[in-house]
Motif scaffolding. Structure first.
Motif, PDB file in Angstrom:
ATOM      1  N   VAL A   1      -4.014   9.614  75.861  1.00 39.60           N
ATOM      2  CA  VAL A   1      -3.977   9.100  77.281  1.00 39.60           C
ATOM      3  C   VAL A   1      -3.389   7.783  77.741  1.00 39.60           C
ATOM      4  CG1 VAL A   1      -5.757   8.211  78.906  1.00 39.60           C
ATOM      5  CG2 VAL A   1      -6.009  10.295  77.489  1.00 39.60           C
ATOM      6  N   LYS A   2      -3.405   6.799  76.813  1.00 43.40           N
ATOM      7  CA  LYS A   2      -2.600   5.633  77.163  1.00 43.40           C
ATOM      8  C   LYS A   2      -1.158   5.694  76.884  1.00 43.40           C
ATOM      9  CE  LYS A   2      -6.406   2.278  75.668  1.00 43.40           C
ATOM     10  NZ  LYS A   2      -7.449   3.143  75.999  1.00 43.40           N
ATOM     11  N   GLU A   3      -0.742   6.794  76.102  1.00 40.27           N
ATOM     12  CA  GLU A   3       0.846   6.757  76.124  1.00 40.27           C
ATOM     13  C   GLU A   3       1.324   7.494  77.336  1.00 40.27           C
ATOM     14  OE1 GLU A   3       3.178   6.015  73.947  1.00 40.27           O
ATOM     15  OE2 GLU A   3       1.599   4.799  72.993  1.00 40.27           O
ATOM     16  N   ILE A   4       0.415   8.330  78.064  1.00 41.21           N
ATOM     17  CA  ILE A   4       0.781   9.050  79.354  1.00 41.21           C
ATOM     18  C   ILE A   4       0.866   7.989  80.252  1.00 41.21           C
ATOM     19  CG2 ILE A   4       0.277  10.678  80.874  1.00 41.21           C
ATOM     20  CD1 ILE A   4      -1.223  12.488  78.774  1.00 41.21           C
ATOM     21  N   ALA A   5      -0.128   7.253  80.541  1.00 38.47           N
ATOM     22  CA  ALA A   5      -0.071   6.290  81.354  1.00 38.47           C
ATOM     23  C   ALA A   5       1.105   5.158  81.410  1.00 38.47           C
ATOM     24  CB  ALA A   5      -1.480   5.361  81.177  1.00 38.47           C
TER      25      ALA A   5
ATOM     26  N   MET B   1      14.154  31.215  81.463  1.00 44.38           N
ATOM     27  CA  MET B   1      13.901  31.127  82.855  1.00 44.38           C
ATOM     28  C   MET B   1      14.667  29.899  83.614  1.00 44.38           C
ATOM     29  SD  MET B   1      10.008  32.242  83.161  1.00 44.38           S
ATOM     30  CE  MET B   1       9.318  33.720  82.067  1.00 44.38           C
ATOM     31  N   LYS B   2      14.749  28.712  82.811  1.00 44.05           N
ATOM     32  CA  LYS B   2      15.614  27.561  83.384  1.00 44.05           C
ATOM     33  C   LYS B   2      14.548  26.701  84.390  1.00 44.05           C
ATOM     34  CE  LYS B   2      18.847  28.238  80.645  1.00 44.05           C
ATOM     35  NZ  LYS B   2      19.199  27.811  79.182  1.00 44.05           N
ATOM     36  N   MET B   3      13.378  26.779  84.201  1.00 41.40           N
ATOM     37  CA  MET B   3      12.363  26.142  85.036  1.00 41.40           C
ATOM     38  C   MET B   3      11.660  25.064  84.585  1.00 41.40           C
ATOM     39  SD  MET B   3      10.512  29.578  86.636  1.00 41.40           S
ATOM     40  CE  MET B   3       9.506  28.451  87.746  1.00 41.40           C
ATOM     41  N   ALA B   4      12.034  24.529  83.508  1.00 41.73           N
ATOM     42  CA  ALA B   4      11.211  23.408  82.919  1.00 41.73           C
ATOM     43  C   ALA B   4      12.070  22.590  81.941  1.00 41.73           C
ATOM     44  CB  ALA B   4       9.835  24.140  82.162  1.00 41.73           C
ATOM     45  N   ILE B   5      11.518  21.171  81.861  1.00 43.44           N
ATOM     46  CA  ILE B   5      12.112  20.387  80.810  1.00 43.44           C
ATOM     47  C   ILE B   5      10.671  20.332  79.867  1.00 43.44           C
ATOM     48  CG2 ILE B   5      12.441  17.868  80.315  1.00 43.44           C
ATOM     49  CD1 ILE B   5      13.549  17.843  83.400  1.00 43.44           C
ATOM     50  N   ALA B   6      11.174  20.324  78.371  1.00 47.10           N
ATOM     51  CA  ALA B   6      10.295  20.051  77.515  1.00 47.10           C
ATOM     52  C   ALA B   6      10.180  18.866  76.969  1.00 47.10           C
ATOM     53  CB  ALA B   6      10.803  20.885  76.227  1.00 47.10           C
ATOM     54  N   VAL B   7       8.922  18.618  76.715  1.00 51.35           N
ATOM     55  CA  VAL B   7       8.439  17.273  76.246  1.00 51.35           C
ATOM     56  C   VAL B   7       8.704  17.428  74.456  1.00 51.35           C
ATOM     57  CG1 VAL B   7       7.105  16.400  78.128  1.00 51.35           C
ATOM     58  CG2 VAL B   7       6.078  17.597  76.246  1.00 51.35           C
ATOM     59  N   GLU B   8       8.971  16.374  73.872  1.00 43.33           N
ATOM     60  CA  GLU B   8       9.015  16.330  72.587  1.00 43.33           C
ATOM     61  C   GLU B   8       7.742  15.468  71.894  1.00 43.33           C
ATOM     62  OE1 GLU B   8      11.163  18.569  70.946  1.00 43.33           O
ATOM     63  OE2 GLU B   8      12.187  19.112  72.970  1.00 43.33           O
ATOM     64  N   GLU B   9       7.396  16.204  70.804  1.00 42.24           N
ATOM     65  CA  GLU B   9       6.247  15.600  70.073  1.00 42.24           C
ATOM     66  C   GLU B   9       6.761  15.110  68.772  1.00 42.24           C
ATOM     67  OE1 GLU B   9       2.663  18.852  71.114  1.00 42.24           O
ATOM     68  OE2 GLU B   9       3.910  19.078  69.330  1.00 42.24           O
ATOM     69  N   ARG B  10       6.050  13.875  68.280  1.00 38.11           N
ATOM     70  CA  ARG B  10       6.325  13.322  66.984  1.00 38.11           C
ATOM     71  C   ARG B  10       5.943  14.428  66.090  1.00 38.11           C
ATOM     72  NH1 ARG B  10       4.147   7.279  67.517  1.00 38.11           N
ATOM     73  NH2 ARG B  10       2.203   8.276  66.582  1.00 38.11           N
ATOM     74  N   ASP B  11       6.754  14.472  64.923  1.00 39.55           N
ATOM     75  CA  ASP B  11       6.276  15.664  63.854  1.00 39.55           C
ATOM     76  C   ASP B  11       5.029  15.118  63.064  1.00 39.55           C
ATOM     77  OD1 ASP B  11       8.705  16.857  64.576  1.00 39.55           O
ATOM     78  OD2 ASP B  11       9.863  15.840  63.021  1.00 39.55           O
ATOM     79  N   GLU B  12       4.691  13.947  62.886  1.00 42.32           N
ATOM     80  CA  GLU B  12       3.891  13.544  62.083  1.00 42.32           C
ATOM     81  C   GLU B  12       2.383  13.875  62.516  1.00 42.32           C
ATOM     82  OE1 GLU B  12       5.632   9.564  63.497  1.00 42.32           O
ATOM     83  OE2 GLU B  12       6.183  11.621  63.016  1.00 42.32           O
ATOM     84  N   ASP B  13       2.127  13.525  63.806  1.00 41.51           N
ATOM     85  CA  ASP B  13       0.943  13.667  64.360  1.00 41.51           C
ATOM     86  C   ASP B  13       0.762  14.461  66.114  1.00 41.51           C
ATOM     87  OD1 ASP B  13       2.240  11.679  65.979  1.00 41.51           O
ATOM     88  OD2 ASP B  13       0.953  10.037  65.521  1.00 41.51           O
ATOM     89  N   ARG B  14       1.725  14.934  66.184  1.00 44.15           N
ATOM     90  CA  ARG B  14       2.127  15.690  67.526  1.00 44.15           C
ATOM     91  C   ARG B  14       1.950  14.774  68.855  1.00 44.15           C
ATOM     92  NH1 ARG B  14      -1.019  21.158  67.857  1.00 44.15           N
ATOM     93  NH2 ARG B  14       0.461  21.368  69.808  1.00 44.15           N
ATOM     94  N   LEU B  15       2.035  13.450  68.855  1.00 46.60           N
ATOM     95  CA  LEU B  15       1.620  12.522  69.684  1.00 46.60           C
ATOM     96  C   LEU B  15       2.953  12.644  70.696  1.00 46.60           C
ATOM     97  CD1 LEU B  15      -0.404  10.073  70.746  1.00 46.60           C
ATOM     98  CD2 LEU B  15       1.799   8.831  70.011  1.00 46.60           C
ATOM     99  N   VAL B  16       2.847  12.611  71.976  1.00 47.67           N
ATOM    100  CA  VAL B  16       3.953  12.410  72.844  1.00 47.67           C
ATOM    101  C   VAL B  16       4.116  11.181  73.307  1.00 47.67           C
ATOM    102  CG1 VAL B  16       5.136  13.005  75.034  1.00 47.67           C
ATOM    103  CG2 VAL B  16       3.859  14.711  73.512  1.00 47.67           C
ATOM    104  N   THR B  17       4.948  10.169  73.032  1.00 50.05           N
ATOM    105  CA  THR B  17       5.208   8.851  73.220  1.00 50.05           C
ATOM    106  C   THR B  17       5.306   8.549  74.698  1.00 50.05           C
ATOM    107  OG1 THR B  17       7.315   8.624  73.012  1.00 50.05           O
ATOM    108  CG2 THR B  17       6.130   8.222  71.058  1.00 50.05           C
ATOM    109  N   GLY B  18       4.878   7.294  75.213  1.00 50.70           N
ATOM    110  CA  GLY B  18       4.983   7.140  76.497  1.00 50.70           C
ATOM    111  C   GLY B  18       6.566   6.929  77.066  1.00 50.70           C
TER     112      GLY B  18
END
Length: 476
Positions: A289-293, A402-419
């Motif tokens: 949540v804090k990373e999203i913020a 479909m070319k309708m979206a951009i993908a977010v990438e997760e960290r391999d070790e813990d699936r966290l998406v960084t800020g």
């Protein structure tokens, strides 16, 4: 007397809503000919909101009849996976379904039964009564093809290893982008989990259906439909006829129009707001949540963000009963620093109404198919952030096909998406040429979606074929 079409959804709000929308569509087009009955089962993970939803539909659509099957119990020991519990629960209803059909007078026997993918135990029962059985697949055509192909893949992959233990393996489904084995739907990740065998069983029964209704439309997935038509997904058998009857989504109701977030959106510039919402199970850790913020703040973009409490004790369900302390959950000072351009909503927002609002220009989504279709119908491009079920498969399609979206990438070790990754993806969607191209593509697909359900549209034509087939069965 009208012929009855019986609809049998799986447990869970998403499956029920999709099936209700199918019932509404049938009645809208052929209400003079058919009546709709929906069978309900009370699942072990169903939210209380299902009861209020069914009551609301009964009041607003009295021509839809609901019948609840007897309550069943199942072992919910914490050592068992959520999917295994749910699938075993659904499999128990074959005998109850038999009793229900047996006690119907002949004049009330349904002319066709439409079952959810997960309600496979109903198929052999209906066949005993000589009633045609159709599946309603609540995801898209490409994922349908993948699930039809699963029994073949199961036979061909000669290994005792689970998909979760094959991080370097790419799986090839007909007509589908290469998919990492570790991104398969949760119930398929562990071969030792009973849920895996249930999924193979469900997929085998897809092949036995009299027809496959899919919540999509031809212009959205032409390649997937071609692969289904040429038989690649069932190489040693016959693919049942496929009927695209979508996009089926719920319309916002009167109460939703009063939500405070819609009033806030009224004051924002056109297509300037990115909307973040992750479905009923979309609950993140406090760190995430804090990373999203952090990412939203640094992006400089306007945002509307639906936040749930972090899961407790590794639960897969968010603790919605607890009050959310946003000041504690967010980075210090975040709410004050972003109050001029952002709004954080606790627990829930009227997603359909929000996506319809002219101020919304982007959608960060968990890639649930209902959410995808809601964005398609409103012409809103997406940032794809899958969490569970078949959502990684949907992301592969949204981004690569479909070319309708951009993908977010997760960290391999813990699936966290960084800020930093949140900031990058939101900026790219809202403020770059790539985002503008996605927005234009989404606008065109919105027009195609409208045409599909129009009087001469492809989905309307598919429904007409079904109505003719069902009418013929009543005469036969």
């Amino acid at each position: 007397m009208k012929d009855t079409i019986l609809l049998f959804p799986a447990t869970g709000m998403g499956h029920l809503v999709s099936m209700v929308e199918l019932g509404k569509l049938i009645l809208h087009q052929y209400g003079h000919q058919f009546s709709i009955t929906i069978l309900l089962i009370n699942g072990p993970f169903d939210p209380p909101a299902i009861t209020s939803y069914v009551n609301a539909i009964s009041q607003t659509h009295p021509s839809i009849t609901f019948h609840t099957l007897p309550q069943r119990s199942v072992d919910t020991a914490p050592t068992r996976s959520r999917a295994a519990i749910a699938f075993e629960f659904l499999s128990l209803y074959g005998s109850d379904f038999f009793d229900y059909l047996k006690h119907l007078p002949d004049s009330s026997k349904p002319r066709a039964i439409v079952i959810d993918y997960f309600c496979a135990s109903a198929l052999p029962v209906a066949r005993e009564f000589g009633i045609p059985v159709f599946h309603f697949f609540t995801s898209g055509a490409a994922v349908l093809g993948a699930y039809l192909y699963l029994p073949t893949m199961h036979e061909e992959i000669n290994t005792t290893q689970s998909f979760k233990d094959l991080p370097d393996t790419l799986l090839r489904f007909p007509g589908f982008p290469l998919l990492p084995a570790t991104q398969m739907p949760e119930p398929l990740l562990d071969r030792n989990d009973p849920a895996y065998d249930y999924i193979i069983y469900f997929s085998e029964h897809l092949r036995k259906s009299d027809g496959l209704l899919v919540n999509t439309f031809e212009a959205l997935e032409p390649n997937a439909l071609q692969v289904l038509a040429d038989g690649s997904c069932v190489p040693k058998g016959t693919t049942p006829p496929v009927y695209c009857v979508g996009p089926l989504i719920a319309n916002p109701d009167e109460g939703e129009s009063q939500h405070a977030c819609l009033t806030w959106l009224d004051s924002q510039p056109s297509k300037s707001v990115v909307f973040l919402c992750f479905g009923s199970r979309g609950s993140f850790s406090a760190e995430q949540v804090k990373e999203i913020a952090k990412g939203l703040e640094n992006s400089g973009q306007r945002f509307l963000w639906v936040v749930k409490n972090p899961p407790k004790d590794n639960s897969k369900q968010s603790e919605e009963a607890d009050e959310i302390d946003l000041e504690c959950l967010m980075p210090e000072g975040f709410l004050e620093r972003t109050r001029e351009r952002g709004m954080v909503v606790k627990l829930w927002a009227p997603q359909v109404a929000v996506l319809k609002h002219p101020s919304v220009g982007g959608f960060v989504t968990h890639c649930g198919w209902n959410s995808v279709l809601e964005a398609v119908v409103r012409g809103v491009p997406m940032v794809a952030w899958p969490l569970y079920a078949e959502q990684h498969m949907n992301r592969a399609l949204l981004v690569g096909v479909m070319k309708m979206a951009i993908a977010v990438e997760e960290r391999d070790e813990d699936r966290l998406v960084t800020g930093e990754e949140v900031e990058r993806s939101v900026r790219e969607l809202m403020d770059t040429e790539v985002g503008r191209e996605l927005r234009e593509r989404s606008r065109k697909l919105r027009e195609m979606a409208e045409e599909a359900l129009g009087p001469r549209g492809t989905s309307a034509a598919a429904l007409a074929k079904l109505a003719k087939l069902w009418s013929w069965s009543s005469q036969g």
